[in-house]
Design a protein around this motif. Structure first.
Motif, short mmCIF file in Angstrom:
data_model
loop_
_atom_site.label_atom_id
_atom_site.label_comp_id
_atom_site.label_asym_id
_atom_site.label_seq_id
_atom_site.Cartn_x
_atom_site.Cartn_y
_atom_site.Cartn_z
N ARG A 17 92.85 49.66 0.68
CA ARG A 17 92.81 48.33 0.08
C ARG A 17 94.19 47.89 -0.36
NH1 ARG A 17 91.78 48.50 -5.88
NH2 ARG A 17 91.98 50.67 -6.45
N THR A 18 94.38 46.60 -0.37
CA THR A 18 95.60 46.01 -0.90
C THR A 18 95.37 45.83 -2.39
OG1 THR A 18 95.98 44.87 1.18
CG2 THR A 18 97.18 44.06 -0.75
N ILE A 19 96.20 46.49 -3.20
CA ILE A 19 95.94 46.46 -4.64
C ILE A 19 96.88 45.55 -5.40
CG2 ILE A 19 94.82 48.70 -4.76
CD1 ILE A 19 97.46 49.92 -5.62
N SER A 20 98.05 45.25 -4.84
CA SER A 20 98.97 44.35 -5.53
C SER A 20 100.15 44.04 -4.62
CB SER A 20 99.48 44.96 -6.83
OG SER A 20 100.46 45.94 -6.56
N ASP A 21 101.03 43.21 -5.12
CA ASP A 21 102.27 42.91 -4.40
C ASP A 21 103.34 43.94 -4.70
OD1 ASP A 21 101.16 40.65 -3.26
OD2 ASP A 21 101.81 39.35 -4.89
N ASN A 22 103.01 44.92 -5.52
CA ASN A 22 103.95 45.96 -5.92
C ASN A 22 103.95 47.07 -4.86
OD1 ASN A 22 104.92 48.44 -7.10
ND2 ASN A 22 104.86 47.40 -9.09
N GLU A 31 98.97 57.23 -0.77
CA GLU A 31 99.13 58.66 -0.97
C GLU A 31 97.91 59.27 -1.66
OE1 GLU A 31 102.89 59.03 -2.97
OE2 GLU A 31 103.99 58.31 -1.20
N SER A 32 97.34 58.57 -2.62
CA SER A 32 96.14 59.06 -3.31
C SER A 32 94.96 59.14 -2.34
CB SER A 32 95.78 58.14 -4.48
OG SER A 32 96.79 58.15 -5.44
N ARG A 33 94.85 58.14 -1.49
CA ARG A 33 93.79 58.12 -0.48
C ARG A 33 93.95 59.29 0.49
NH1 ARG A 33 93.79 55.07 4.53
NH2 ARG A 33 91.64 54.85 5.23
N ALA A 34 95.17 59.54 0.90
CA ALA A 34 95.43 60.67 1.79
C ALA A 34 95.10 61.99 1.09
CB ALA A 34 96.89 60.66 2.25
N TYR A 53 85.09 62.73 9.19
CA TYR A 53 85.66 61.55 8.54
C TYR A 53 85.01 60.28 9.10
CZ TYR A 53 88.78 57.99 6.92
OH TYR A 53 89.27 56.87 6.31
N TRP A 54 84.79 59.29 8.23
CA TRP A 54 84.20 58.02 8.61
C TRP A 54 85.32 57.08 9.06
CZ3 TRP A 54 80.26 55.41 10.17
CH2 TRP A 54 80.19 54.02 10.00
N ASP A 55 85.40 56.80 10.35
CA ASP A 55 86.36 55.85 10.90
C ASP A 55 85.57 54.70 11.50
OD1 ASP A 55 88.12 54.38 12.52
OD2 ASP A 55 89.32 56.14 12.99
N GLU A 56 85.51 53.58 10.78
CA GLU A 56 84.71 52.46 11.26
C GLU A 56 85.54 51.46 12.06
OE1 GLU A 56 86.25 49.49 8.53
OE2 GLU A 56 86.94 51.38 9.31
N GLY A 57 86.78 51.83 12.35
CA GLY A 57 87.58 51.04 13.28
C GLY A 57 88.52 50.02 12.68
N SER A 58 88.51 49.83 11.37
CA SER A 58 89.35 48.80 10.77
C SER A 58 90.60 49.41 10.13
CB SER A 58 88.57 48.04 9.70
OG SER A 58 89.43 47.14 9.02
N LEU A 59 91.76 48.90 10.51
CA LEU A 59 93.03 49.33 9.91
C LEU A 59 93.54 48.30 8.91
CD1 LEU A 59 94.68 50.66 13.18
CD2 LEU A 59 93.86 52.02 11.25
N THR A 60 92.67 47.39 8.50
CA THR A 60 93.04 46.34 7.57
C THR A 60 92.49 46.62 6.18
OG1 THR A 60 91.10 45.02 8.15
CG2 THR A 60 93.10 44.64 9.44
N HIS A 62 90.23 46.96 3.10
CA HIS A 62 88.83 47.36 2.96
C HIS A 62 88.30 48.12 4.17
CE1 HIS A 62 88.93 43.89 0.01
NE2 HIS A 62 88.80 44.98 -0.72
N GLY A 63 89.20 48.72 4.93
CA GLY A 63 88.80 49.50 6.09
C GLY A 63 88.94 50.99 5.86
N PHE A 64 88.27 51.74 6.72
CA PHE A 64 88.35 53.20 6.69
C PHE A 64 89.05 53.75 7.93
CE2 PHE A 64 84.80 52.42 3.87
CZ PHE A 64 84.88 53.43 2.93
N GLY A 65 89.47 52.88 8.84
CA GLY A 65 89.97 53.30 10.13
C GLY A 65 91.21 54.18 10.08
N MET A 66 91.27 55.09 11.05
CA MET A 66 92.44 55.93 11.26
C MET A 66 93.01 55.68 12.65
SD MET A 66 92.77 60.09 11.33
CE MET A 66 91.41 60.22 12.47
#
Length: 94
Positions: A17-22, A31-34, A53-60, A62-66
């Motif tokens: 997820r995109t959490i901020s502009d920082n 890194e936490s997700r990894a 691992y759940w890879d639903e195909g999205s690299l954007t 809210h995605g889980f893709g790898m």
């Protein structure tokens, strides 16, 4: 595995997820997700489970893709490396 019955840990993951502009916070999120995915993979093996691992195909957002399914290549190298590290670190107890 208990009593000779195999266990599969299926469809686990942590959402991107995109959490901020920082940029520093964003990198910390990645890194936490990894770390989470590496840890789950390693511990699943340590307890005799087969992790998927759940890879639903999205690299954007809210995605889980790898994997980049259009280019047929790794789309999230940090995630891929974490899953491979967890897989190599864990040991099946049998």
């Amino acid at each position: 595995m208990d009593n000779g019955i195999p266990v599969i840990l299926g469809e686990f993951g942590a959402i991107r997820r995109t959490i901020s502009d920082n940029a520093e916070w964003q990198q910390l999120h990645y890194e936490s997700r990894a770390y989470f995915n590496r840890y789950v993979t390693e511990q699943a093996k340590n307890y005799g489970m087969v992790p998927f691992y759940w890879d639903e195909g999205s690299l954007t957002n809210h995605g889980f893709g790898m994997m980049d399914r259009n280019q047929l290549e790794v789309g999230d190298q940090l995630l891929y490396d974490a899953l491979m590290e967890g897989s190599n670190a864990g040991e099946y107890p049998f």
